[in-house]
Design a protein around this motif. Sequence first.
Motif, PDB file in Angstrom:
ATOM      1  N   VAL A   1       0.841  -1.207   0.000  1.00 27.21           N
ATOM      2  CA  VAL A   1       0.000   0.000   0.000  1.00 27.21           C
ATOM      3  C   VAL A   1       0.873   1.252   0.000  1.00 27.21           C
ATOM      4  O   VAL A   1       0.561   2.239  -0.669  1.00 27.21           O
ATOM      5  CB  VAL A   1      -0.974  -0.010   1.204  1.00 27.21           C
ATOM      6  N   LYS A   2       1.969   1.198   0.732  1.00 33.85           N
ATOM      7  CA  LYS A   2       2.896   2.343   0.776  1.00 33.85           C
ATOM      8  C   LYS A   2       3.402   2.661  -0.630  1.00 33.85           C
ATOM      9  O   LYS A   2       3.660   3.815  -0.973  1.00 33.85           O
ATOM     10  CB  LYS A   2       4.076   2.027   1.700  1.00 33.85           C
ATOM     11  N   GLY A   3       3.507   1.634  -1.470  1.00 33.70           N
ATOM     12  CA  GLY A   3       3.954   1.811  -2.840  1.00 33.70           C
ATOM     13  C   GLY A   3       2.883   2.383  -3.759  1.00 33.70           C
ATOM     14  O   GLY A   3       3.127   2.606  -4.943  1.00 33.70           O
ATOM     15  N   GLY A   4       1.659   2.596  -3.208  1.00 36.55           N
ATOM     16  CA  GLY A   4       0.599   3.227  -3.992  1.00 36.55           C
ATOM     17  C   GLY A   4      -0.544   2.313  -4.404  1.00 36.55           C
ATOM     18  O   GLY A   4      -1.469   2.752  -5.094  1.00 36.55           O
ATOM     19  N   TRP A   5      -0.523   1.055  -3.957  1.00 35.34           N
ATOM     20  CA  TRP A   5      -1.597   0.121  -4.330  1.00 35.34           C
ATOM     21  C   TRP A   5      -2.859   0.420  -3.519  1.00 35.34           C
ATOM     22  O   TRP A   5      -2.838   0.395  -2.295  1.00 35.34           O
ATOM     23  CB  TRP A   5      -1.155  -1.315  -4.082  1.00 35.34           C
TER      24      TRP A   5
ATOM     25  N   LEU B   1       0.466   5.213   6.826  1.00 32.10           N
ATOM     26  CA  LEU B   1      -0.024   5.178   5.444  1.00 32.10           C
ATOM     27  C   LEU B   1      -1.022   6.307   5.173  1.00 32.10           C
ATOM     28  O   LEU B   1      -1.740   6.282   4.177  1.00 32.10           O
ATOM     29  CB  LEU B   1      -0.708   3.828   5.156  1.00 32.10           C
ATOM     30  N   GLY B   2      -1.034   7.293   6.063  1.00 37.96           N
ATOM     31  CA  GLY B   2      -1.997   8.389   5.956  1.00 37.96           C
ATOM     32  C   GLY B   2      -2.014   9.088   4.613  1.00 37.96           C
ATOM     33  O   GLY B   2      -3.078   9.430   4.093  1.00 37.96           O
ATOM     34  N   ARG B   3      -0.852   9.270   4.009  1.00 38.20           N
ATOM     35  CA  ARG B   3      -0.781   9.982   2.727  1.00 38.20           C
ATOM     36  C   ARG B   3      -1.466   9.206   1.604  1.00 38.20           C
ATOM     37  O   ARG B   3      -1.987   9.799   0.659  1.00 38.20           O
ATOM     38  CB  ARG B   3       0.680  10.232   2.336  1.00 38.20           C
ATOM     39  N   VAL B   4      -1.413   7.887   1.715  1.00 43.67           N
ATOM     40  CA  VAL B   4      -2.024   7.051   0.676  1.00 43.67           C
ATOM     41  C   VAL B   4      -3.502   6.816   0.954  1.00 43.67           C
ATOM     42  O   VAL B   4      -4.361   6.990   0.087  1.00 43.67           O
ATOM     43  CB  VAL B   4      -1.298   5.679   0.572  1.00 43.67           C
TER      44      VAL B   4
END
Length: 232
Positions: A103-107, A126-129
Amino acid sequence: MAKHSKRYRASLKQAPKTAVSLSEAIKFIKAHPGAKFDETVEVAMRLGVDPTKSDQAVRGTVSLPNGTGKKVRVIVFAAGTQADEAKAAGATEAGFEALIEKVKGGWTDFDVAISTTDAMKEVRKLGRVLGPRGLMPNPKTGTVTDDVATAVKAAMGGRVEFRMDRTGNVGVVAGKLSFEADKLEGNVNAILAAVAAERPASAKGVFIKTVTVCSTMGVGVPVIYNSGAAAE
């Protein structure tokens, strides 16, 4: 500004100009689809709150009695046996460190994210995502829990989350246009009751000011709503 379709413009001419009963509104949108696919039906509300005040923020969940008509993809941040329980309950993915990195990678190819209380220490990072997409697990919406199996089943069985936007409006999915009229009506009334129950103590005057139902590409129809009762 995008131009509306010929179908939309034709429906707009026939649409009620003043608020009608919920059953009439649903009857109209079912008879005047805005597209050839099975559209999603949504109920939108304008709330009598001050959106600039944090104590008047409105957020919660509602279990739609007749489901959403949509396959809900759920992921669970959990380790060990809790991850296994989540997968057994139907989660698309469940795990801890590897899932957090993914998820951190944008998934973000999922609809609901659930986390155990222990995992939240890392999930918060992971708030930003997750934050901008409204996917961050939250205790208030039942998505931070150690009973992950129950939470997964609830999310997949018709529980939807709602939150007020910065202008004081709330939009909630109420099902599919192909649903029978009485099932859509039951879902809309469940939504109205759930939103009404989240009225902030500091809100003054009428809380749910207007109610409108519409399909994805269709015309919005205003609905008569009496505070404290189901829509007519």
